[in-house]
Design a protein around this motif. Structure first.
Motif, mmCIF file in Angstrom:
data_model
loop_
_atom_site.group_PDB
_atom_site.id
_atom_site.type_symbol
_atom_site.label_atom_id
_atom_site.label_comp_id
_atom_site.label_asym_id
_atom_site.label_seq_id
_atom_site.Cartn_x
_atom_site.Cartn_y
_atom_site.Cartn_z
ATOM 1 N N PHE A 122 0.824 -1.203 0.000
ATOM 2 C CA PHE A 122 0.000 0.000 0.000
ATOM 3 C C PHE A 122 0.863 1.260 0.000
ATOM 4 O O PHE A 122 0.645 2.183 -0.803
ATOM 5 C CB PHE A 122 -0.918 -0.013 1.230
ATOM 6 C CG PHE A 122 -1.673 1.264 1.424
ATOM 7 C CD1 PHE A 122 -2.771 1.575 0.631
ATOM 8 C CD2 PHE A 122 -1.280 2.176 2.396
ATOM 9 C CE1 PHE A 122 -3.463 2.773 0.810
ATOM 10 C CE2 PHE A 122 -1.971 3.372 2.577
ATOM 11 C CZ PHE A 122 -3.062 3.662 1.785
ATOM 12 N N TYR A 123 1.863 1.324 0.870
ATOM 13 C CA TYR A 123 2.698 2.516 0.963
ATOM 14 C C TYR A 123 3.594 2.675 -0.260
ATOM 15 O O TYR A 123 3.870 3.800 -0.692
ATOM 16 C CB TYR A 123 3.529 2.476 2.247
ATOM 17 C CG TYR A 123 2.744 2.875 3.468
ATOM 18 C CD1 TYR A 123 2.280 4.171 3.616
ATOM 19 C CD2 TYR A 123 2.450 1.953 4.466
ATOM 20 C CE1 TYR A 123 1.544 4.555 4.721
ATOM 21 C CE2 TYR A 123 1.709 2.321 5.584
ATOM 22 C CZ TYR A 123 1.263 3.630 5.705
ATOM 23 O OH TYR A 123 0.519 4.006 6.792
ATOM 24 N N ARG A 124 4.042 1.553 -0.824
ATOM 25 C CA ARG A 124 4.844 1.657 -2.050
ATOM 26 C C ARG A 124 4.019 2.297 -3.158
ATOM 27 O O ARG A 124 4.479 3.207 -3.866
ATOM 28 C CB ARG A 124 5.343 0.280 -2.486
ATOM 29 C CG ARG A 124 6.438 -0.304 -1.624
ATOM 30 C CD ARG A 124 7.253 -1.342 -2.397
ATOM 31 N NE ARG A 124 6.441 -2.386 -2.991
ATOM 32 C CZ ARG A 124 6.081 -3.510 -2.372
ATOM 33 N NH1 ARG A 124 6.459 -3.721 -1.137
ATOM 34 N NH2 ARG A 124 5.364 -4.429 -2.984
ATOM 35 N N VAL A 125 2.797 1.818 -3.318
ATOM 36 C CA VAL A 125 1.920 2.375 -4.358
ATOM 37 C C VAL A 125 1.620 3.838 -4.069
ATOM 38 O O VAL A 125 1.630 4.689 -4.970
ATOM 39 C CB VAL A 125 0.618 1.555 -4.448
ATOM 40 C CG1 VAL A 125 -0.378 2.239 -5.382
ATOM 41 C CG2 VAL A 125 0.910 0.142 -4.911
ATOM 42 N N LEU A 126 1.380 4.149 -2.786
ATOM 43 C CA LEU A 126 1.043 5.526 -2.394
ATOM 44 C C LEU A 126 2.147 6.509 -2.788
ATOM 45 O O LEU A 126 1.867 7.613 -3.261
ATOM 46 C CB LEU A 126 0.826 5.561 -0.878
ATOM 47 C CG LEU A 126 0.155 6.813 -0.307
ATOM 48 C CD1 LEU A 126 -1.293 6.888 -0.773
ATOM 49 C CD2 LEU A 126 0.212 6.781 1.214
ATOM 50 N N PHE A 127 3.397 6.100 -2.620
ATOM 51 C CA PHE A 127 4.503 7.011 -2.914
ATOM 52 C C PHE A 127 4.912 6.998 -4.388
ATOM 53 O O PHE A 127 5.561 7.933 -4.856
ATOM 54 C CB PHE A 127 5.716 6.658 -2.057
ATOM 55 C CG PHE A 127 5.577 7.100 -0.621
ATOM 56 C CD1 PHE A 127 5.534 8.445 -0.293
ATOM 57 C CD2 PHE A 127 5.466 6.166 0.395
ATOM 58 C CE1 PHE A 127 5.388 8.854 1.013
ATOM 59 C CE2 PHE A 127 5.331 6.561 1.719
ATOM 60 C CZ PHE A 127 5.287 7.918 2.029
ATOM 61 N N VAL A 128 4.528 5.930 -5.104
ATOM 62 C CA VAL A 128 4.928 5.837 -6.509
ATOM 63 C C VAL A 128 3.895 6.489 -7.428
ATOM 64 O O VAL A 128 4.252 6.988 -8.500
ATOM 65 C CB VAL A 128 5.140 4.351 -6.890
ATOM 66 C CG1 VAL A 128 5.292 4.189 -8.391
ATOM 67 C CG2 VAL A 128 6.379 3.801 -6.181
ATOM 68 N N VAL A 129 2.623 6.526 -7.023
ATOM 69 C CA VAL A 129 1.570 7.094 -7.869
ATOM 70 C C VAL A 129 1.887 8.519 -8.339
ATOM 71 O O VAL A 129 1.646 8.859 -9.511
ATOM 72 C CB VAL A 129 0.213 7.044 -7.127
ATOM 73 C CG1 VAL A 129 -0.805 7.969 -7.780
ATOM 74 C CG2 VAL A 129 -0.325 5.621 -7.119
ATOM 75 N N PRO A 130 2.445 9.410 -7.484
ATOM 76 C CA PRO A 130 2.746 10.773 -7.971
ATOM 77 C C PRO A 130 3.705 10.810 -9.156
ATOM 78 O O PRO A 130 3.785 11.843 -9.840
ATOM 79 C CB PRO A 130 3.377 11.439 -6.740
ATOM 80 C CG PRO A 130 2.786 10.722 -5.576
ATOM 81 C CD PRO A 130 2.660 9.291 -6.026
#
Length: 291
Positions: free
Chosen positions: A102-110
């Protein structure tokens, strides 16, 4: 026994090499050639030898631009090494894989947001009466409100602050991949010996991430030396020349002042500096592989 590649493979690669030569190598050759000329678009080319490089050495704006570039590189290196590394370590030590994902996706989406959009958003943040001014006013910190992009004392710091909270998705993934490559047995042994989290990070994880840190250092330095779009859009090098960087000065000389020959000489100097950094990086990596 040496295996021969079919001739068709070489033919299939030819179009790629042709495009590479036209759009990458030819501009480099042309820049080297024209750096020895006084070359204005539509005018007559005049060979001037090393005069463009001599002018560059005495160009006060260029030296100011290099000084700014050194400050920006130092700040970017600190930011892009410390923050993504800290976040990657925190995510790596989460217990549940679902939260890690979840956190990996959260930081990569931008990363999918175009850089131009991000820059324009920060223009709104720093504007007079913009988001930052409104926030300071709401907190009762009116004395800190200033023209962030028009104040010579604040403009360069404001540009360095673009991208807050500075969690680069790319750097985060690089550091996270490095942490995944650390054998579980090494970390488990450290835990059994009673090593706390700080000792594990300082003695085990950080030394094993030096390769990733070196890659981030070189890419950050090259990217900072190449990049000038942020400075062009937000301040155009001003107020005065307080936010001028070499890439922007090259652009202005070439496309605003029609001094293409001088702009080429600036480009050649930047190219040689970036090439030197790349060679140094490859040499260090090779020495590490041999060791």
């Amino acid at each position: 026994m040496t295996r021969r590649a079919p001739r068709g493979i070489y033919l299939a690669l030819l179009p790629s090499f042709a495009l590479l030569a036209v759009f990458n190598y030819w501009p480099i050759v042309s820049a080297f050639f024209h750096s020895f000329y006084r070359w204005d678009p539509g005018g007559v080319e005049e060979y001037t030898g090393l005069s463009n490089f001599a002018r560059l050495m005495h160009d006060a704006v260029m030296w100011k631009a290099f000084a700014n570039l050194a400050l920006v590189i130092g700040a970017n290196l600190t930011i892009k090494l410390a923050v993504p590394l800290a976040v990657a370590v925190l995510i790596f030590h989460l217990r549940r894989e679902a939260w890690r994902y979840f956190y990996r996706v959260l930081f990569v989406v931008p990363m999918v947001v175009p850089a131009m959009v991000v820059t324009l958003l920060w223009q709104f943040v720093y504007a007079d009466g913009g988001l930052l001014a409104a926030l300071l006013q709401a907190l009762g910190l009116n004395n800190f409100i200033k023209g962030w992009l028009s104040n010579p004392q604040a403009a360069l710091g404001a540009l360095i602050g673009v991208g807050f909270p500075f969690v680069s998705g790319f750097a985060l993934l690089v550091f996270y991949a490095g942490l995944l490559n650390i054998p579980d047995s090494v970390l488990e042994s450290a835990r059994l010996e009673g090593a706390g989290w700080w000792r594990r990070f300082w003695r085990i994880e950080l030394p094993l991430l030096l390769g990733q840190m070196r890659v981030i250092v070189v890419l950050t330095m090259i990217g900072t030396m190449q990049g000038y779009e942020l400075f062009l859009i937000l301040t155009r090098g001003g107020p005065g020349y307080t936010t001028m960087v070499p890439g922007l000065w090259m652009y202005l000389c070439g496309f605003s002042f029609n001094e293409m020959g001088y702009a080429c000489s600036i480009g050649v100097v930047l190219f040689l500096a970036m090439l030197g950094l790349t060679v140094l990086n490859l040499r260090f990596m090779k020495q590490e592989e041999i060791a």
